[in-house]
Design a protein around this motif. Structure first.
Motif, PDB file in Angstrom:
ATOM      1  N   ARG A 175     -36.420 -16.751   7.791  1.00 49.78           N
ATOM      2  CA  ARG A 175     -35.054 -17.123   8.194  1.00 49.78           C
ATOM      3  C   ARG A 175     -34.970 -17.288   9.716  1.00 49.78           C
ATOM      4  O   ARG A 175     -34.360 -18.233  10.217  1.00 49.78           O
ATOM      5  CB  ARG A 175     -34.084 -16.027   7.740  1.00 49.78           C
ATOM      6  N   ASP A 176     -35.618 -16.382  10.448  1.00 50.65           N
ATOM      7  CA  ASP A 176     -35.549 -16.454  11.907  1.00 50.65           C
ATOM      8  C   ASP A 176     -36.189 -17.730  12.458  1.00 50.65           C
ATOM      9  O   ASP A 176     -35.779 -18.251  13.493  1.00 50.65           O
ATOM     10  CB  ASP A 176     -36.197 -15.214  12.526  1.00 50.65           C
ATOM     11  N   VAL A 177     -37.203 -18.226  11.765  1.00 50.25           N
ATOM     12  CA  VAL A 177     -37.811 -19.488  12.194  1.00 50.25           C
ATOM     13  C   VAL A 177     -36.811 -20.625  12.014  1.00 50.25           C
ATOM     14  O   VAL A 177     -36.633 -21.480  12.893  1.00 50.25           O
ATOM     15  CB  VAL A 177     -39.110 -19.775  11.406  1.00 50.25           C
ATOM     16  N   LEU A 178     -36.116 -20.611  10.884  1.00 52.19           N
ATOM     17  CA  LEU A 178     -35.095 -21.637  10.637  1.00 52.19           C
ATOM     18  C   LEU A 178     -33.975 -21.541  11.672  1.00 52.19           C
ATOM     19  O   LEU A 178     -33.481 -22.550  12.176  1.00 52.19           O
ATOM     20  CB  LEU A 178     -34.508 -21.484   9.225  1.00 52.19           C
ATOM     21  N   ILE A 179     -33.585 -20.312  11.987  1.00 55.58           N
ATOM     22  CA  ILE A 179     -32.519 -20.119  12.973  1.00 55.58           C
ATOM     23  C   ILE A 179     -32.960 -20.654  14.343  1.00 55.58           C
ATOM     24  O   ILE A 179     -32.187 -21.291  15.048  1.00 55.58           O
ATOM     25  CB  ILE A 179     -32.121 -18.623  13.050  1.00 55.58           C
ATOM     26  N   ALA A 180     -34.231 -20.431  14.682  1.00 56.06           N
ATOM     27  CA  ALA A 180     -34.736 -20.957  15.962  1.00 56.06           C
ATOM     28  C   ALA A 180     -34.597 -22.475  15.999  1.00 56.06           C
ATOM     29  O   ALA A 180     -34.235 -23.060  17.028  1.00 56.06           O
ATOM     30  CB  ALA A 180     -36.195 -20.541  16.167  1.00 56.06           C
ATOM     31  N   LEU A 181     -34.862 -23.118  14.875  1.00 52.44           N
ATOM     32  CA  LEU A 181     -34.720 -24.576  14.817  1.00 52.44           C
ATOM     33  C   LEU A 181     -33.258 -24.975  15.008  1.00 52.44           C
ATOM     34  O   LEU A 181     -32.949 -25.864  15.805  1.00 52.44           O
ATOM     35  CB  LEU A 181     -35.249 -25.118  13.483  1.00 52.44           C
ATOM     36  N   VAL A 182     -32.360 -24.316  14.280  1.00 54.54           N
ATOM     37  CA  VAL A 182     -30.945 -24.701  14.352  1.00 54.54           C
ATOM     38  C   VAL A 182     -30.391 -24.405  15.750  1.00 54.54           C
ATOM     39  O   VAL A 182     -29.606 -25.186  16.293  1.00 54.54           O
ATOM     40  CB  VAL A 182     -30.123 -24.017  13.235  1.00 54.54           C
ATOM     41  N   ASP A 183     -30.841 -23.311  16.363  1.00 55.04           N
ATOM     42  CA  ASP A 183     -30.425 -23.019  17.744  1.00 55.04           C
ATOM     43  C   ASP A 183     -30.847 -24.149  18.680  1.00 55.04           C
ATOM     44  O   ASP A 183     -30.107 -24.562  19.563  1.00 55.04           O
ATOM     45  CB  ASP A 183     -31.031 -21.690  18.220  1.00 55.04           C
ATOM     46  N   ARG A 184     -32.046 -24.646  18.472  1.00 61.10           N
ATOM     47  CA  ARG A 184     -32.523 -25.764  19.284  1.00 61.10           C
ATOM     48  C   ARG A 184     -31.643 -26.999  19.064  1.00 61.10           C
ATOM     49  O   ARG A 184     -31.281 -27.715  20.003  1.00 61.10           O
ATOM     50  CB  ARG A 184     -33.979 -26.062  18.913  1.00 61.10           C
ATOM     51  N   LEU A 185     -31.290 -27.250  17.799  1.00 55.82           N
ATOM     52  CA  LEU A 185     -30.449 -28.413  17.485  1.00 55.82           C
ATOM     53  C   LEU A 185     -29.079 -28.280  18.144  1.00 55.82           C
ATOM     54  O   LEU A 185     -28.527 -29.242  18.667  1.00 55.82           O
ATOM     55  CB  LEU A 185     -30.290 -28.564  15.963  1.00 55.82           C
ATOM     56  N   ILE A 186     -28.556 -27.047  18.124  1.00 51.28           N
ATOM     57  CA  ILE A 186     -27.250 -26.801  18.731  1.00 51.28           C
ATOM     58  C   ILE A 186     -27.345 -26.990  20.249  1.00 51.28           C
ATOM     59  O   ILE A 186     -26.484 -27.614  20.871  1.00 51.28           O
ATOM     60  CB  ILE A 186     -26.734 -25.390  18.359  1.00 51.28           C
ATOM     61  N   ALA A 187     -28.425 -26.470  20.835  1.00 48.59           N
ATOM     62  CA  ALA A 187     -28.619 -26.633  22.280  1.00 48.59           C
ATOM     63  C   ALA A 187     -28.717 -28.117  22.642  1.00 48.59           C
ATOM     64  O   ALA A 187     -28.123 -28.574  23.620  1.00 48.59           O
ATOM     65  CB  ALA A 187     -29.879 -25.884  22.733  1.00 48.59           C
ATOM     66  N   ASP A 188     -29.451 -28.873  21.840  1.00 45.96           N
ATOM     67  CA  ASP A 188     -29.558 -30.326  22.066  1.00 45.96           C
ATOM     68  C   ASP A 188     -28.188 -30.984  21.994  1.00 45.96           C
ATOM     69  O   ASP A 188     -27.850 -31.827  22.831  1.00 45.96           O
ATOM     70  CB  ASP A 188     -30.454 -30.970  20.998  1.00 45.96           C
ATOM     71  N   ALA A 189     -27.417 -30.585  20.982  1.00 54.28           N
ATOM     72  CA  ALA A 189     -26.093 -31.191  20.785  1.00 54.28           C
ATOM     73  C   ALA A 189     -25.189 -30.852  21.963  1.00 54.28           C
ATOM     74  O   ALA A 189     -24.469 -31.714  22.467  1.00 54.28           O
ATOM     75  CB  ALA A 189     -25.480 -30.706  19.473  1.00 54.28           C
ATOM     76  N   ASP A 190     -25.246 -29.607  22.415  1.00 52.55           N
ATOM     77  CA  ASP A 190     -24.461 -29.188  23.578  1.00 52.55           C
ATOM     78  C   ASP A 190     -24.885 -29.979  24.808  1.00 52.55           C
ATOM     79  O   ASP A 190     -24.062 -30.470  25.565  1.00 52.55           O
ATOM     80  CB  ASP A 190     -24.673 -27.689  23.859  1.00 52.55           C
ATOM     81  N   GLY A 191     -26.200 -30.095  24.983  1.00 52.73           N
ATOM     82  CA  GLY A 191     -26.743 -30.825  26.122  1.00 52.73           C
ATOM     83  C   GLY A 191     -26.252 -32.256  26.143  1.00 52.73           C
ATOM     84  O   GLY A 191     -25.853 -32.780  27.174  1.00 52.73           O
ATOM     85  N   ARG A 192     -26.232 -32.851  24.972  1.00 53.30           N
ATOM     86  CA  ARG A 192     -25.767 -34.232  24.868  1.00 53.30           C
ATOM     87  C   ARG A 192     -24.313 -34.356  25.265  1.00 53.30           C
ATOM     88  O   ARG A 192     -23.923 -35.281  25.943  1.00 53.30           O
ATOM     89  CB  ARG A 192     -25.923 -34.743  23.444  1.00 53.30           C
ATOM     90  N   ALA A 193     -23.538 -33.366  24.800  1.00 55.46           N
ATOM     91  CA  ALA A 193     -22.115 -33.398  25.133  1.00 55.46           C
ATOM     92  C   ALA A 193     -21.955 -33.314  26.653  1.00 55.46           C
ATOM     93  O   ALA A 193     -21.179 -34.042  27.258  1.00 55.46           O
ATOM     94  CB  ALA A 193     -21.389 -32.244  24.449  1.00 55.46           C
ATOM     95  N   ASP A 194     -22.762 -32.432  27.281  1.00 58.62           N
ATOM     96  CA  ASP A 194     -22.689 -32.269  28.734  1.00 58.62           C
ATOM     97  C   ASP A 194     -23.056 -33.545  29.475  1.00 58.62           C
ATOM     98  O   ASP A 194     -22.491 -33.884  30.499  1.00 58.62           O
ATOM     99  CB  ASP A 194     -23.631 -31.142  29.202  1.00 58.62           C
TER     100      ASP A 194
END
Ligand SMILES: Nc1nc2c(ncn2[C@@H]2O[C@H](COP(=O)(O)OP(=O)(O)O)[C@@H](O)[C@H]2O)c(=O)[nH]1
Ligand SMILES: [Mg+2]
Lengths: 200, 119
Positions: A175-194
């Motif tokens: 599960r933690d590996v999956l969470i690491a992936l989703v955290d990365r996706l969220i960070a990317d999405a945030d970065g894009r918004a910025d």
């Protein structure tokens, strides 16, 4: 659903994540440890998988080849389901990954720490297609001889690609590996918004 | 001429789509969610045994890949059967959540993140 006369249970929204990596690195094991159903397997005969004749070059020796896909399911909520697909590990099944990768949120590349080279092809695949991925380092027998940073450097992975030590047999670890992936996706999405939607 | 007409009536009604676009395989991805329409439409043709098995499985929503695994049939075969059922109005199909790298859906990602956190 407006205008529908038939009361059907509402279908949930569906997303998927791929679990990739070389043969025997623990993909099926990982799908099984986080899935709410026993990993299911579906077979796709090569000839109906949309192959051109050229693509069959080199695998003629296996006449009735089928491609096996493992998959599992995680119900996120009443209206959202996450599917996990374990990709075929053998190199000759790469063509399947193209289809599988369409519409995927991202991927986990699992690595057997004793023979990392078996997952290089998977890393190349997602890098080239700009599909976000994390590397899960499956320490067989729970042994993790290298720290994540060392593995990242050895694999020449950029900082944004998380390297997570894991045990594919453990639910919380997978599960933690999956969470690491989703955290990365969220960070990317945030970065894009910025950046005002600029890609990179 | 009249013989030709008689032959025409043997064609199953739902193949006579009169210009309507037939559902195509492209309508079904591995994680397209399929649900049986209940009750079935009034003039639905009698389903074939394989169609019936699908309808039973997707009384509750089920993904195409899961249907294939539970039927022990290749995905490509299941998709052909699903096209028949969609055309006959016996199932509905919900497409997967669209994923675009250039415009990621932050709400969706956060939902997934929270769901995984609860595991
Ligand atoms: N000791 C140990 N065995 C593992 C681990 N992960 C997978 N295995 C075993 O390694 C073998 C290959 O794993 P599998 O999940 O089938 O690999 P796949 O080919 O990537 O799907 C199986 O016999 C698993 O039980 C692990 O973390 N530790
Ligand atoms: Mg496997």
């Amino acid at each position: 659903m407006a205008g529908s006369e038939h009361a059907a249970p509402a279908a949930p929204d569906a997303v998927k994540i791929l679990i990739a990596g070389g043969f025997g690195v623990g993909k099926t094991t990982m799908v099984g440890s986080v899935s709410e159903i026993a990993p299911l397997r579906t077979e796709e005969p090569l000839t109906v998988a949309g192959l051109g004749v050229d693509d069959l070059a080199g695998i003629e020796e296996k006449r009735s080849t089928t491609v096996a896909l493992d998959f599992g399911r995680i119900t996120i909520g009443r209206d959202l389901v996450l599917y996990l697909f374990g990709t075929p590990g053998q190199q000759r099944f790469w063509f399947m990954w193209n289809d599988l990768a369409v519409g995927a949120l991202g991927a986990v590349v699992l690595l057997d720490v004793r023979r990392p080279e078996s997952s290089f092809a998977a890393i190349d695949f997602f890098e080239r297609r700009n599909i976000p991925f994390v590397v899960g380092v499956n320490g067989f027998h729970g042994r993790h001889p290298y720290p994540p940073e060392e593995i990242r450097q050895a694999l020449a992975l950029p900082e944004r690609v998380a390297v997570v030590l894991c045990d594919a047999r453990e639910r919380a670890s997978a599960r933690d590996v999956l969470i690491a992936l989703v955290d990365r996706l969220i960070a990317d999405a945030d970065g894009r918004a910025d950046e005002g939607g600029r890609i990179r | 001429m009249s013989e030709g007409d008689a032959g025409g009536r043997l064609v199953r009604p739902f193949t006579l789509t009169g210009g309507r676009t037939r559902p195509s395989r492209a309508d079904f991805a591995l994680i397209t969610t399929v649900t049986a329409v209940d009750p079935p439409p009034a003039r639905a043709p009698r389903p074939q045994p394989e169609h019936l098995r699908i309808l039973k499985l997707c009384a509750e929503p089920m993904a195409v890949a899961e249907l294939a695994a539970r039927l022990d049939l290749p995905v490509s075969v299941v998709v052909i059967l699903l096209c028949d059922l969609l055309e006959a109005g016996r199932i509905t199909a919900r497409a997967p959540h669209p994923v675009t790298r250039s415009a990621p859906d932050l709400d969706l990602l956060q939902k997934v993140r929270e769901g995984l956190g609860r595991l």
